[in-house]
Design a protein around this motif. Structure first.
Motif, PDB file in Angstrom:
ATOM      1  N   GLN A  97     -44.209 -98.244  65.759  1.00 52.77           N
ATOM      2  CA  GLN A  97     -44.146 -97.654  64.875  1.00 52.77           C
ATOM      3  C   GLN A  97     -45.999 -96.531  65.094  1.00 52.77           C
ATOM      4  O   GLN A  97     -46.936 -97.807  65.653  1.00 52.77           O
ATOM      5  N   CYS A  98     -46.951 -95.928  64.754  1.00 54.20           N
ATOM      6  CA  CYS A  98     -48.430 -95.480  64.633  1.00 54.20           C
ATOM      7  C   CYS A  98     -48.766 -95.065  63.416  1.00 54.20           C
ATOM      8  O   CYS A  98     -48.291 -94.803  62.655  1.00 54.20           O
ATOM      9  N   ARG A  99     -49.935 -95.455  63.291  1.00 55.53           N
ATOM     10  CA  ARG A  99     -50.731 -95.506  61.984  1.00 55.53           C
ATOM     11  C   ARG A  99     -51.620 -93.814  62.524  1.00 55.53           C
ATOM     12  O   ARG A  99     -52.872 -94.243  63.345  1.00 55.53           O
ATOM     13  N   HIS A 100     -51.307 -93.141  61.446  1.00 51.96           N
ATOM     14  CA  HIS A 100     -53.310 -92.140  61.355  1.00 51.96           C
ATOM     15  C   HIS A 100     -53.169 -91.853  59.991  1.00 51.96           C
ATOM     16  O   HIS A 100     -52.920 -92.813  59.034  1.00 51.96           O
ATOM     17  N   PRO A 101     -54.112 -90.807  59.948  1.00 53.01           N
ATOM     18  CA  PRO A 101     -54.419 -90.659  58.922  1.00 53.01           C
ATOM     19  C   PRO A 101     -53.808 -90.287  57.780  1.00 53.01           C
ATOM     20  O   PRO A 101     -54.031 -90.796  56.413  1.00 53.01           O
ATOM     21  N   ASP A 102     -53.167 -89.657  57.682  1.00 51.08           N
ATOM     22  CA  ASP A 102     -52.049 -88.713  56.591  1.00 51.08           C
ATOM     23  C   ASP A 102     -50.636 -90.187  56.447  1.00 51.08           C
ATOM     24  O   ASP A 102     -49.849 -89.971  55.514  1.00 51.08           O
ATOM     25  N   GLY A 103     -51.127 -90.978  57.065  1.00 50.03           N
ATOM     26  CA  GLY A 103     -50.135 -92.198  57.334  1.00 50.03           C
ATOM     27  C   GLY A 103     -48.901 -92.875  58.293  1.00 50.03           C
ATOM     28  O   GLY A 103     -50.283 -93.271  58.799  1.00 50.03           O
ATOM     29  N   THR A 104     -48.074 -93.504  58.491  1.00 50.78           N
ATOM     30  CA  THR A 104     -47.414 -93.767  59.291  1.00 50.78           C
ATOM     31  C   THR A 104     -46.247 -93.389  60.175  1.00 50.78           C
ATOM     32  O   THR A 104     -45.504 -92.583  59.050  1.00 50.78           O
ATOM     33  N   SER A 105     -45.971 -93.087  60.857  1.00 49.41           N
ATOM     34  CA  SER A 105     -44.456 -92.398  61.802  1.00 49.41           C
ATOM     35  C   SER A 105     -43.999 -93.472  62.744  1.00 49.41           C
ATOM     36  O   SER A 105     -44.736 -94.150  63.299  1.00 49.41           O
ATOM     37  N   ILE A 106     -42.911 -92.915  62.946  1.00 49.14           N
ATOM     38  CA  ILE A 106     -42.344 -93.702  63.778  1.00 49.14           C
ATOM     39  C   ILE A 106     -41.331 -93.505  65.305  1.00 49.14           C
ATOM     40  O   ILE A 106     -40.813 -91.801  65.269  1.00 49.14           O
ATOM     41  N   ASN A 135     -52.902 -90.664  72.131  1.00 48.82           N
ATOM     42  CA  ASN A 135     -53.582 -91.410  71.546  1.00 48.82           C
ATOM     43  C   ASN A 135     -53.699 -92.408  72.356  1.00 48.82           C
ATOM     44  O   ASN A 135     -52.331 -92.377  72.246  1.00 48.82           O
ATOM     45  N   LYS A 136     -54.919 -93.896  72.031  1.00 53.14           N
ATOM     46  CA  LYS A 136     -54.265 -95.099  72.903  1.00 53.14           C
ATOM     47  C   LYS A 136     -53.582 -95.455  71.844  1.00 53.14           C
ATOM     48  O   LYS A 136     -52.852 -96.554  73.006  1.00 53.14           O
ATOM     49  N   GLU A 137     -53.493 -95.296  70.309  1.00 51.83           N
ATOM     50  CA  GLU A 137     -52.817 -96.429  69.596  1.00 51.83           C
ATOM     51  C   GLU A 137     -51.345 -96.553  70.346  1.00 51.83           C
ATOM     52  O   GLU A 137     -50.366 -97.092  70.455  1.00 51.83           O
ATOM     53  N   TYR A 138     -50.664 -94.478  70.291  1.00 46.00           N
ATOM     54  CA  TYR A 138     -49.566 -94.919  70.954  1.00 46.00           C
ATOM     55  C   TYR A 138     -48.983 -95.538  72.001  1.00 46.00           C
ATOM     56  O   TYR A 138     -48.257 -95.388  72.206  1.00 46.00           O
ATOM     57  N   ALA A 139     -49.872 -94.202  73.189  1.00 47.37           N
ATOM     58  CA  ALA A 139     -49.830 -94.639  74.400  1.00 47.37           C
ATOM     59  C   ALA A 139     -49.559 -96.662  74.425  1.00 47.37           C
ATOM     60  O   ALA A 139     -48.392 -96.901  75.096  1.00 47.37           O
ATOM     61  N   ASP A 140     -51.003 -96.624  74.114  1.00 44.36           N
ATOM     62  CA  ASP A 140     -50.487 -98.414  74.353  1.00 44.36           C
ATOM     63  C   ASP A 140     -49.031 -99.279  73.541  1.00 44.36           C
ATOM     64  O   ASP A 140     -48.581 -99.927  74.380  1.00 44.36           O
ATOM     65  N   ALA A 141     -48.192 -99.040  72.805  1.00 45.59           N
ATOM     66  CA  ALA A 141     -47.620 -99.491  72.182  1.00 45.59           C
ATOM     67  C   ALA A 141     -46.242 -99.027  73.249  1.00 45.59           C
ATOM     68  O   ALA A 141     -45.085 -99.487  73.436  1.00 45.59           O
TER      69      ALA A 141
END
Length: 253
Positions: A97-106, A135-141
């Motif tokens: 699960q990743c957060r972004h300015p428009d909300g959260t995506s799975i 981006n970092k959040e997606y890749a790190d997850a």
């Protein structure tokens, strides 16, 4: 010493897309930063200002240098894994699960066949780096799933480590010269390597989507194990492998 470390951190925050920092000659004299300058190439000197290219990776660990290890640079998406956003794949290994300015995506993530074996077998033979345009959040997850204990992948580089060439439709480009590694000892694995710099360092792999019979990483593993201790230029070895594979020579598939 702490003041010097703070100063260098501030310099790095001033970096441009080419990872260049500006250093006053007065600071060179005040802090005695010759070690910093020896590790990061000086591009020029103008009016008592040094222009220094900052490498994106820290110096290689002493034990790795002593054993003459090569660096294996791996792409993430369509090279090690395939993912879809908010739409489950028919088969997937895990979801993040990743957060972004428009909300959260799975994101639903499918691992490429043999990826776990590849990382496990090469962890002690190579300095493993993942360099992704994501981006970092997606890749790190995702990487935290592939390397849950953080003891396989030595370094992680993200979209902000890519360079952006001029043009409205240009994509992020990976430039291996900014890593701070001898390109004679770098193997680059990316399904879209033709869009990046230093293509002669690229071990070609096909794009991975959902083919569970895919053996690209198994081929890469065999190649990397064969040449791990070779003194030859990695680029020459990659070219020889590509020619042999194209000609169907046994033992090179």
């Amino acid at each position: 010493m702490k003041e010097l470390e703070t100063k260098i951190t501030n310099w790095k925050k001033e970096e441009t897309k080419w990872r260049v920092v500006v250093v006053q000659m007065a600071d060179v004299q005040k802090y005695g930063i010759m070690k910093f300058l020896s590790e990061n190439p000086v591009l020029g000197l103008d009016d008592n200002i040094l222009y220094v290219q900052v490498h994106m990776l820290p110096p290689m660990a002493k034990s790795d240098r002593k054993s003459n290890k090569k660096t294996l640079v791996l792409d993430l998406d369509e090279t090690l894994v395939h993912s879809t956003v908010n739409k489950p794949l028919k088969r997937h290994d895990f979801a993040i699960q990743c957060r972004h300015p428009d909300g959260t995506s799975i994101y639903y993530v499918l691992k490429r066949p043999w990826v776990d074996l590849l990382l496990d077998e090469l962890r002690n033979l190579y300095e493993i780096v993942v360099f992704t345009a994501s981006n970092k959040e997606y890749a790190d997850a995702i990487l935290n799933k592939l390397d849950p204990h953080g003891n396989i992948i030595r370094h992680r580089l993200y979209r902000d480590s890519c360079i952006q060439l001029p043009g409205p439709k240009s994509k992020p480009v990976k430039d291996l010269s900014t890593l701070g590694r001898n390109l004679r000892k770098v193997i680059f694995v990316d399904d879209s390597y033709r869009h990046h710099c230093q293509q002669e360092n690229a071990f070609p792999v096909r794009r991975f989507l959902d083919d569970m019979n895919d053996t690209e990483l198994l081929s890469l593993l065999g190649f990397c194990k064969r040449i791990a201790n070779s003194e030859s230029d990695a680029r020459t070895l990659i070219l020889s492998h590509a020619i042999s594979r194209h000609n169907g020579c046994p033992g090179w598939n």
